[in-house]
Design a protein around this motif. Structure first.
Motif, mmCIF file in Angstrom:
data_model
loop_
_atom_site.group_PDB
_atom_site.id
_atom_site.type_symbol
_atom_site.label_atom_id
_atom_site.label_comp_id
_atom_site.label_asym_id
_atom_site.label_seq_id
_atom_site.Cartn_x
_atom_site.Cartn_y
_atom_site.Cartn_z
ATOM 1 N N MET A 1 0.876 -1.046 0.441
ATOM 2 C CA MET A 1 -0.339 -0.009 0.202
ATOM 3 C C MET A 1 0.434 1.146 0.314
ATOM 4 O O MET A 1 1.658 1.731 1.282
ATOM 5 N N GLY A 2 0.601 1.755 -1.204
ATOM 6 C CA GLY A 2 1.969 3.306 -1.127
ATOM 7 C C GLY A 2 1.109 4.145 -1.414
ATOM 8 O O GLY A 2 -0.054 4.199 -0.519
ATOM 9 N N GLY A 3 1.767 5.083 -1.455
ATOM 10 C CA GLY A 3 0.758 6.237 -1.422
ATOM 11 C C GLY A 3 2.031 8.121 0.085
ATOM 12 O O GLY A 3 2.624 7.616 -0.149
ATOM 13 N N ILE A 4 1.077 8.389 -0.422
ATOM 14 C CA ILE A 4 1.512 9.981 0.284
ATOM 15 C C ILE A 4 1.299 9.514 2.049
ATOM 16 O O ILE A 4 0.282 9.374 2.554
ATOM 17 N N PRO A 5 2.257 9.243 3.086
ATOM 18 C CA PRO A 5 2.166 9.468 4.540
ATOM 19 C C PRO A 5 0.878 10.407 4.843
ATOM 20 O O PRO A 5 1.422 11.584 4.655
ATOM 21 N N TRP A 6 0.566 10.537 5.688
ATOM 22 C CA TRP A 6 -0.306 11.104 5.967
ATOM 23 C C TRP A 6 -0.392 13.048 6.929
ATOM 24 O O TRP A 6 -0.737 13.704 7.006
ATOM 25 N N PRO A 7 0.558 12.454 7.323
ATOM 26 C CA PRO A 7 1.689 13.925 8.028
ATOM 27 C C PRO A 7 2.170 14.586 6.528
ATOM 28 O O PRO A 7 2.165 15.738 7.136
ATOM 29 N N ALA A 8 2.616 13.944 6.068
ATOM 30 C CA ALA A 8 3.483 15.062 4.878
ATOM 31 C C ALA A 8 1.893 15.406 3.888
ATOM 32 O O ALA A 8 1.859 16.401 3.745
ATOM 33 N N ALA A 9 1.218 15.099 3.999
ATOM 34 C CA ALA A 9 -0.216 14.758 3.039
ATOM 35 C C ALA A 9 -0.889 15.991 3.774
ATOM 36 O O ALA A 9 -0.801 17.691 3.374
ATOM 37 N N GLY A 10 -0.642 16.404 5.165
ATOM 38 C CA GLY A 10 -1.187 17.203 5.895
ATOM 39 C C GLY A 10 -0.775 18.459 6.130
ATOM 40 O O GLY A 10 -1.628 19.310 5.350
ATOM 41 N N SER A 11 0.469 18.258 5.597
ATOM 42 C CA SER A 11 1.605 19.452 5.937
ATOM 43 C C SER A 11 1.243 20.066 4.316
ATOM 44 O O SER A 11 1.156 21.491 4.676
ATOM 45 N N ILE A 12 1.560 19.127 3.302
ATOM 46 C CA ILE A 12 1.361 19.406 1.512
ATOM 47 C C ILE A 12 -0.068 20.826 2.066
ATOM 48 O O ILE A 12 -0.599 22.070 1.415
ATOM 49 N N LEU A 13 -0.976 20.063 2.374
ATOM 50 C CA LEU A 13 -2.138 20.471 2.236
ATOM 51 C C LEU A 13 -2.142 21.700 2.852
ATOM 52 O O LEU A 13 -3.023 22.773 2.722
ATOM 53 N N SER A 14 -2.460 21.638 4.470
ATOM 54 C CA SER A 14 -1.927 22.977 5.101
ATOM 55 C C SER A 14 -0.868 24.329 4.077
ATOM 56 O O SER A 14 -1.796 25.769 4.299
ATOM 57 N N GLY A 15 -0.498 24.172 3.720
ATOM 58 C CA GLY A 15 0.338 24.772 2.745
ATOM 59 C C GLY A 15 -0.612 25.475 1.456
ATOM 60 O O GLY A 15 0.102 26.760 1.274
ATOM 61 N N ILE A 16 -1.183 24.190 0.554
ATOM 62 C CA ILE A 16 -1.626 25.280 0.222
ATOM 63 C C ILE A 16 -2.863 26.116 0.454
ATOM 64 O O ILE A 16 -3.526 26.726 -0.117
ATOM 65 N N GLY A 17 -3.904 25.913 1.690
ATOM 66 C CA GLY A 17 -4.550 26.661 2.487
ATOM 67 C C GLY A 17 -4.087 28.127 2.556
ATOM 68 O O GLY A 17 -4.808 28.633 2.891
ATOM 69 N N THR A 18 -3.131 27.973 2.861
ATOM 70 C CA THR A 18 -1.990 29.239 3.840
ATOM 71 C C THR A 18 -1.987 29.886 1.795
ATOM 72 O O THR A 18 -2.248 30.786 2.168
ATOM 73 N N LEU A 19 -1.239 29.274 1.034
ATOM 74 C CA LEU A 19 -1.517 30.410 -0.418
ATOM 75 C C LEU A 19 -2.709 30.659 -0.260
ATOM 76 O O LEU A 19 -2.941 32.012 -1.171
ATOM 77 N N LEU A 20 -4.047 29.787 -0.625
ATOM 78 C CA LEU A 20 -5.493 30.959 -0.383
ATOM 79 C C LEU A 20 -5.780 31.647 0.371
ATOM 80 O O LEU A 20 -6.099 32.574 -0.206
ATOM 81 N N LEU A 21 -4.981 31.626 1.409
ATOM 82 C CA LEU A 21 -5.773 32.766 2.563
ATOM 83 C C LEU A 21 -4.940 33.375 1.902
ATOM 84 O O LEU A 21 -4.773 35.310 2.161
ATOM 85 N N LEU A 22 -3.759 33.499 1.672
ATOM 86 C CA LEU A 22 -2.884 34.900 0.668
ATOM 87 C C LEU A 22 -3.521 34.760 -0.248
ATOM 88 O O LEU A 22 -2.992 36.887 -0.295
ATOM 89 N N TRP A 23 -3.626 34.428 -1.008
ATOM 90 C CA TRP A 23 -4.235 35.201 -2.017
ATOM 91 C C TRP A 23 -5.801 36.011 -1.770
ATOM 92 O O TRP A 23 -5.952 37.130 -2.374
ATOM 93 N N TYR A 24 -6.426 35.396 -1.471
ATOM 94 C CA TYR A 24 -7.740 35.603 -0.684
ATOM 95 C C TYR A 24 -6.984 36.988 -0.006
ATOM 96 O O TYR A 24 -7.440 38.402 0.353
ATOM 97 N N LEU A 25 -6.159 37.444 0.975
ATOM 98 C CA LEU A 25 -5.647 38.584 1.665
ATOM 99 C C LEU A 25 -4.746 40.157 1.104
ATOM 100 O O LEU A 25 -4.276 40.592 1.430
ATOM 101 N N ARG A 26 -4.241 39.058 -0.159
ATOM 102 C CA ARG A 26 -3.661 40.574 -1.190
ATOM 103 C C ARG A 26 -3.738 41.482 -1.041
ATOM 104 O O ARG A 26 -3.232 42.619 -1.729
ATOM 105 N N GLU A 27 -5.299 41.617 -1.439
ATOM 106 C CA GLU A 27 -5.606 42.919 -1.277
ATOM 107 C C GLU A 27 -5.596 44.083 -0.651
ATOM 108 O O GLU A 27 -5.723 45.085 -0.707
ATOM 109 N N HIS A 28 -5.153 43.219 1.109
ATOM 110 C CA HIS A 28 -5.023 44.198 2.534
ATOM 111 C C HIS A 28 -3.014 45.171 2.407
ATOM 112 O O HIS A 28 -2.996 45.565 3.103
ATOM 113 N N ARG A 29 -2.582 44.244 0.707
ATOM 114 C CA ARG A 29 -1.110 44.786 0.832
ATOM 115 C C ARG A 29 -0.951 46.580 1.451
ATOM 116 O O ARG A 29 -1.457 46.798 0.638
ATOM 117 N N GLY A 30 0.140 46.921 2.535
ATOM 118 C CA GLY A 30 0.166 48.130 2.517
ATOM 119 C C GLY A 30 -0.235 48.467 3.638
ATOM 120 O O GLY A 30 0.254 49.789 4.497
#
Length: 75
Positions: A1-30
């Motif tokens: 049974m292969g695949g990505i271990p859940w700690p790695a998958a959770g960390s990468i998904l958290s990074g993606i979620g953080t990037l989405l939040l950054l994209w959403y908040l980009r208009e508040h720069r300054g």
């Protein structure tokens, strides 16, 4: 049974979620307080991706590089 271990998958998904939040908040720069929040979120995204990548790498040199990036981002 292969695949990505859940700690790695959770960390990468958290990074993606953080990037989405950054994209959403980009208009508040300054705005001074928003700039610090965006900088903190960038460090968090780097940490998430470096940690998740470090869990997937088995070459000692490359793993050391990912772990060093993880510690730099956490500081």
């Amino acid at each position: 049974m292969g695949g990505i271990p859940w700690p790695a998958a959770g960390s990468i998904l958290s990074g993606i979620g953080t990037l989405l939040l950054l994209w959403y908040l980009r208009e508040h720069r300054g705005i001074p307080s928003a700039n610090w929040l965006l900088l903190t979120l960038v460090a968090q995204a780097v940490w998430c991706f470096a940690y998740g990548g470090g869990l997937l790498v088995f070459d000692p040199t490359l793993r050391w590089a990912f772990e060093a990036l993880t510690w730099i981002a956490i500081v």
